[in-house]
Design a protein around this motif. Structure first.
Motif, PDB file in Angstrom:
ATOM      1  N   GLU A   9      -3.156  12.604   4.368  1.00  0.00           N
ATOM      2  CA  GLU A   9      -3.614  11.328   3.811  1.00  0.00           C
ATOM      3  C   GLU A   9      -4.819  10.736   4.527  1.00  0.00           C
ATOM      4  OE1 GLU A   9       0.277   9.336   4.112  1.00  0.00           O
ATOM      5  OE2 GLU A   9       0.326   9.507   1.938  1.00  0.00           O
ATOM      6  N   LYS A  27      -5.845   4.820  11.760  1.00  0.00           N
ATOM      7  CA  LYS A  27      -5.772   5.849  10.711  1.00  0.00           C
ATOM      8  C   LYS A  27      -6.741   5.437   9.612  1.00  0.00           C
ATOM      9  CE  LYS A  27      -1.900   7.913   9.176  1.00  0.00           C
ATOM     10  NZ  LYS A  27      -0.636   8.105   8.396  1.00  0.00           N
ATOM     11  N   ASP A  48       3.427   8.118  11.362  1.00  0.00           N
ATOM     12  CA  ASP A  48       3.387   8.126   9.898  1.00  0.00           C
ATOM     13  C   ASP A  48       4.237   6.986   9.310  1.00  0.00           C
ATOM     14  OD1 ASP A  48       2.208   9.230   7.656  1.00  0.00           O
ATOM     15  OD2 ASP A  48       3.812  10.675   7.295  1.00  0.00           O
TER      16      ASP A  48
HETATM   17 MG   LIG Z   1       1.384   9.926   5.811  1.00  0.00          MG
END
Ligand SMILES: [Mg+2]
Ligand SMILES: Nc1ncnc2c1ncn2[C@@H]1O[C@H](COP(=O)(O)OP(=O)(O)OP(=O)(O)O)[C@@H](O)[C@H]1O
Length: 221
Positions: free
Chosen positions: A24, A39, A158
């Motif tokens: 992602e 991220k 995550d």
């Molecule tokens: Mg992810």
């Protein structure tokens, strides 16, 4: 070459080294903020994740936990568009499979004994319990999301894929690895599915079995 500029609120930040990438997005250090990472989602993911990450930040799940890298601040580009989030940096922890596979165990965890593995396994269970105490469900629990240090402490990453509820809206986790998915959800579509915390416990049990039996899968012959 154009250099992309990123912002947290009005503060511009400079990215440091890339520390990882997934399906992602990519994860970078932040220059001058040693305990944080960002991220940055791939462009095609950004609009899909925007509302969920805003809700995660507003929920303040990141407070009172060092163990779980919950989104903490919204990251935007120079035009104010959502691109990702900041979170605590998890350093010197390795994915769980590095501990249960005998070859990489020798590299990352030399000299550890079975007591260490049991300590790590109980710490994975504690980390999952912490997520549940906050009212979240991991959903896509798997061996890459739980990281283990040389002291057997555990961190979860995550966290932007976790399922949770904020202001009456459910934010789902619509993916999962079959190996860690409970029997009642095998073959079912995860799209639109609201999961129970118990589905994480199945994945946790599979992971603990793998830890204790050097990567052996509990349903393999
Ligand atoms: Mg992810
Ligand atoms: N808080 C963190 N601190 C340090 N490294 C991290 C952190 N979060 C993620 N990483 C690194 O970046 C990699 C990708 O992160 P993550 O799995 O969250 O990305 P993703 O794109 O959402 O992946 P997925 O496709 O599995 O959902 C991780 O495997 C890890 O190496």
């Amino acid at each position: 070459m154009t250099v992309e500029h990123f912002f947290i609120g009005a503060n511009s930040l400079r990215l440091g080294k890339k520390v990882g990438k997934g399906g992602e997005g990519e994860v970078f250090l932040i220059q001058g903020r040693p305990n944080f990472a960002v991220k940055i989602y791939y462009k095609n993911i950004r609009s899909k994740r925007k509302n969920k990450v805003h809700a995660l930040v507003k929920s303040k799940f990141y407070e009172n936990t060092e163990l779980i890298a919950f989104p903490q601040e919204i990251l935007t580009d120079a035009s104010g568009e959502f691109v990702g989030f900041s979170m605590k940096l998890v350093s010197e922890h390795y994915p769980m499979h590095e501990l249960y596979s005998p070859k990489s165990r020798k590299t990352h965890y030399p000299n550890v004994d079975y007591r260490f593995i049991i300590r790590a396994a109980t710490n994975v269970a504690r980390a999952v319990a912490t997520v549940h105490e906050k009212g979240c469900v991991i959903g896509d629990f798997n061996h890459s999301g739980a990281l283990i240090s040389k002291k057997a402490t555990v961190a979860l990453i995550d966290a932007d894929s976790f399922q949770f509820t904020f202001l009456g809206a459910n934010y789902l986790c619509e993916v999962g690895m079959p190996e860690f998915t409970p029997p009642e959800l095998q073959g079912a579509s995860l799209r639109g599915l609201y999961r129970q915390a118990s589905s994480d416990l199945f994945g946790l049990a599979v992971a603990i079995f793998q830890l204790l039996f050097m990567g052996r899968r509990c349903f393999s012959r």
